[in-house]
Write a protein that holds these residues in place. Structure first.
Motif, PDB file in Angstrom:
ATOM      1  N   THR A 270     -10.476  81.429  47.996  1.00 35.61           N
ATOM      2  CA  THR A 270     -10.167  80.271  47.152  1.00 35.61           C
ATOM      3  C   THR A 270     -11.415  79.881  46.369  1.00 35.61           C
ATOM      4  OG1 THR A 270     -10.678  78.820  49.015  1.00 35.61           O
ATOM      5  CG2 THR A 270      -8.367  79.412  48.685  1.00 35.61           C
ATOM      6  N   LYS A 271     -11.228  79.421  45.144  1.00 32.60           N
ATOM      7  CA  LYS A 271     -12.357  79.119  44.254  1.00 32.60           C
ATOM      8  C   LYS A 271     -12.598  77.625  44.085  1.00 32.60           C
ATOM      9  CE  LYS A 271     -12.849  83.506  43.328  1.00 32.60           C
ATOM     10  NZ  LYS A 271     -14.002  84.270  43.893  1.00 32.60           N
ATOM     11  N   ASP A 272     -11.594  76.805  44.336  1.00 36.39           N
ATOM     12  CA  ASP A 272     -11.725  75.367  44.075  1.00 36.39           C
ATOM     13  C   ASP A 272     -11.174  74.585  45.259  1.00 36.39           C
ATOM     14  OD1 ASP A 272     -12.422  73.080  42.813  1.00 36.39           O
ATOM     15  OD2 ASP A 272     -11.119  73.353  41.076  1.00 36.39           O
ATOM     16  N   VAL A 273     -11.374  73.279  45.253  1.00 37.34           N
ATOM     17  CA  VAL A 273     -10.943  72.452  46.374  1.00 37.34           C
ATOM     18  C   VAL A 273      -9.421  72.303  46.377  1.00 37.34           C
ATOM     19  CG1 VAL A 273     -13.085  71.146  46.392  1.00 37.34           C
ATOM     20  CG2 VAL A 273     -11.156  70.332  45.039  1.00 37.34           C
ATOM     21  N   VAL A 274      -8.871  72.186  47.591  1.00 36.94           N
ATOM     22  CA  VAL A 274      -7.455  71.850  47.762  1.00 36.94           C
ATOM     23  C   VAL A 274      -7.389  70.328  47.878  1.00 36.94           C
ATOM     24  CG1 VAL A 274      -5.454  72.084  49.255  1.00 36.94           C
ATOM     25  CG2 VAL A 274      -6.999  74.020  48.923  1.00 36.94           C
ATOM     26  N   PRO A 275      -6.592  69.645  47.060  1.00 37.34           N
ATOM     27  CA  PRO A 275      -6.564  68.170  47.101  1.00 37.34           C
ATOM     28  C   PRO A 275      -6.259  67.637  48.496  1.00 37.34           C
ATOM     29  CG  PRO A 275      -5.370  69.000  45.195  1.00 37.34           C
ATOM     30  CD  PRO A 275      -5.697  70.193  46.029  1.00 37.34           C
ATOM     31  N   GLY A 276      -6.874  66.484  48.848  1.00 42.76           N
ATOM     32  CA  GLY A 276      -6.672  65.894  50.162  1.00 42.76           C
ATOM     33  C   GLY A 276      -5.311  65.228  50.292  1.00 42.76           C
ATOM     34  N   PHE A 277      -5.009  64.808  51.540  1.00 44.54           N
ATOM     35  CA  PHE A 277      -3.710  64.196  51.817  1.00 44.54           C
ATOM     36  C   PHE A 277      -3.646  62.718  51.423  1.00 44.54           C
ATOM     37  CE2 PHE A 277      -3.764  67.478  55.425  1.00 44.54           C
ATOM     38  CZ  PHE A 277      -3.190  68.442  54.608  1.00 44.54           C
ATOM     39  N   LYS A 278      -4.787  62.128  51.072  1.00 43.40           N
ATOM     40  CA  LYS A 278      -4.848  60.751  50.551  1.00 43.40           C
ATOM     41  C   LYS A 278      -4.412  59.707  51.579  1.00 43.40           C
ATOM     42  CE  LYS A 278      -4.018  62.350  45.828  1.00 43.40           C
ATOM     43  NZ  LYS A 278      -4.050  63.772  46.198  1.00 43.40           N
ATOM     44  N   LEU A 279      -4.772  59.899  52.847  1.00 44.38           N
ATOM     45  CA  LEU A 279      -4.448  58.901  53.869  1.00 44.38           C
ATOM     46  C   LEU A 279      -5.450  57.754  53.881  1.00 44.38           C
ATOM     47  CD1 LEU A 279      -3.247  60.927  56.994  1.00 44.38           C
ATOM     48  CD2 LEU A 279      -1.985  60.168  54.983  1.00 44.38           C
TER      49      LEU A 279
END
Length: 466
Positions: free
Chosen positions: A369-378
């Motif tokens: 993977t090259k970029d961040v995976v968005p967080g779950f925003k808890l």
């Protein structure tokens, strides 16, 4: 998540391995290495990564004095130039000539909570004089609320008077420097530099901006907010009150006429987080502006702390940590090197998963993977609710595991029932966090829909459809 939460998670990881629990009971503390491994990602980022990260712009609205380590910095007049415009400094010198005293009307723009700009006019008193310190001469101005403060502080100003004045640097129409009496920098400089960085990112691909905070005498900070307003294509900066290191406001609001800075942006950009960026204590944020595609349009997108949550916060790094720990402790003859390596890898992975509960996300499997995976925003990293829920869950795991691996068991009930008794506060805490996250997700979705519709409007406008 906070550092202590990650550290507790690493300790909890240790307790899933009976051999390591047995070592702890015997007073062998080597398994604590797993807790260090759980804290490792933040240690790398904040102790090393932030200092080696590239910065295209450093916005320092109020440089610190080298001796006192707070603003305003005492400078010689000859050290000031046009590049210091809007920055906050102090100058010690002698009044050379009184140029003007009087009153008049000042007009300035203010911004309401909806971002609407309106012009306000009011009467004011003022004084203009020249100050010299042997290295140069500068014009000093005080007006409005700042004039009243200046008069209370210095009394009547006469030629030949020695004094220490502080304020922000401005540039006159003829290019001459002026020092405007104030107790804070002017926010316009911050807004203009951020707007410039966004426009350059649209042309060049990326610009990283470091924004320094404003530390004042008495270990307090001047808070300010940065608003990115994509629909209006403008950057607004609002200068706020003085706050303690804990964020408690203790007053010191700035006058309306130097409270806001607004800079227009000529290129499309989007903001991924619906709240403004607040800057007060700690070291100030870094924001990367990157050129990207959004709904078929080329735009600039913001990313908070671009050096954070990269390779150090990946599952790949967890595997590497496990291999290194195994090799080192096998080499020194530790009999439970395999279990320690697995616990260390699990601890690092727990860190990654816990941070994934927030907003920033992580690059999970580099180099795949090259970029961040968005967080779950808890919740944000400093959220008391999610930190408490996570820490409580980890402590519950530790109690549960120590009970399972002890014979006879101190708490003589089934594993499933004991675990349920222990973790119910965490279940409630995460339930509340999840419920709150739905509201924020809807807000972000509305924001993105708005951006999409805005782009569609612009397309129609370009071809003469409206």
């Amino acid at each position: 998540m906070r550092g202590f939460t990650h550290y507790i998670s690493g300790l909890a990881a240790v307790t899933f391995f009976p051999a390591l629990v047995s070592d702890l009971r015997m007073g062998i503390l080597i398994p604590v290495i797993a807790a260090a491994a759980a804290y490792f990602p933040d240690f790398v980022d904040f102790k090393f990564g932030k200092f080696f990260a590239r910065r295209d712009y450093e916005i320092d609205p109020a440089p610190w004095d080298e001796k006192k380590h707070y603003a305003p910095k005492l400078v010689k007049i000859s050290e000031l130039s046009e590049k210091n415009r809007y920055q906050f400094f102090a100058v010690r010198g002698r009044v050379e000539e009184i140029l003007a005293r009087g009153s008049g009307t000042i007009s300035y723009e203010i911004v309401d909570k909806d971002g609407t700009v309106k012009t306000v006019s009011e009467e004011y008193n003022s004084i203009v004089f020249t100050l010299t310190d042997g290295t140069g001469k500068i014009t000093v101005e005080a007006f409005g609320d700042d004039y009243r403060f200046f008069e209370d502080e210095f009394g009547e100003i006469k030629e030949g008077k020695e004094m220490l004045v502080f304020g922000y640097v401005d540039v006159g129409e003829n290019g001459s420097l002026r020092l405007i009496i104030s107790d804070a920098p002017h926010p316009q400089g911050i807004a203009e530099t951020i707007a410039k960085a966004i426009e350059e990112a649209y042309r060049e691909g990326e610009r990283i901006v470091k924004i320094h905070n404003i530390r004042l005498p008495g270990d307090v900070y001047r808070r300010f907010w940065i608003y990115l307003d994509p629909p209006k294509r403008e950057v607004r900066v609002e200068m706020g009150p003085i706050v303690t290191p804990g964020g408690v406001s203790i007053g010191g609001e700035v006058p309306e006429y130097r409270k806001y800075g607004i800079a227009k942006v000529d290129v499309p950009f989007i903001k991924t987080y619906p709240k403004p960026t607040s800057v007060d204590s700690f070291s100030g944020p870094e924001i990367a502006f990157r050129k990207t595609e959004f709904n078929g349009k080329t735009v600039v997108k913001d990313r908070f702390l671009p050096w954070h949550h990269g390779f150090s916060h990946s599952l790949t790094m967890g595997v590497i940590i496990g291999l290194i720990v195994f090799a080192l402790f096998k080499l020194i003859g530790y009999s439970h090197a395999t279990e320690l390596a697995l616990a260390s890898m699990l601890g690092q992975w727990l860190h990654v998963f816990e941070d994934q509960l927030g907003f920033m996300g992580s690059n999970l499997l580099p180099p795949i993977t090259k970029d961040v995976v968005p967080g779950f925003k808890l919740g944000e990293s400093g959220s008391g609710l999610t930190n408490f829920s996570t820490a409580w869950l980890m402590i519950a795991f530790m109690i549960w595991n120590f009970n399972r691996f002890t014979d006879p068991r101190p708490i003589p009930i089934s594993d499933a029932k004991l675990l349920l008794y222990l973790i119910w506060p965490s279940i409630i805490g995460f339930g509340i966090a999840i419920a709150r996250s739905f509201k924020l997700r809807r807000e972000i979705a509305r924001l993105m829909d708005y951006y999409t519709n805005l782009d569609a409007f612009e397309e129609l406008e370009e071809v003469g459809g409206i």
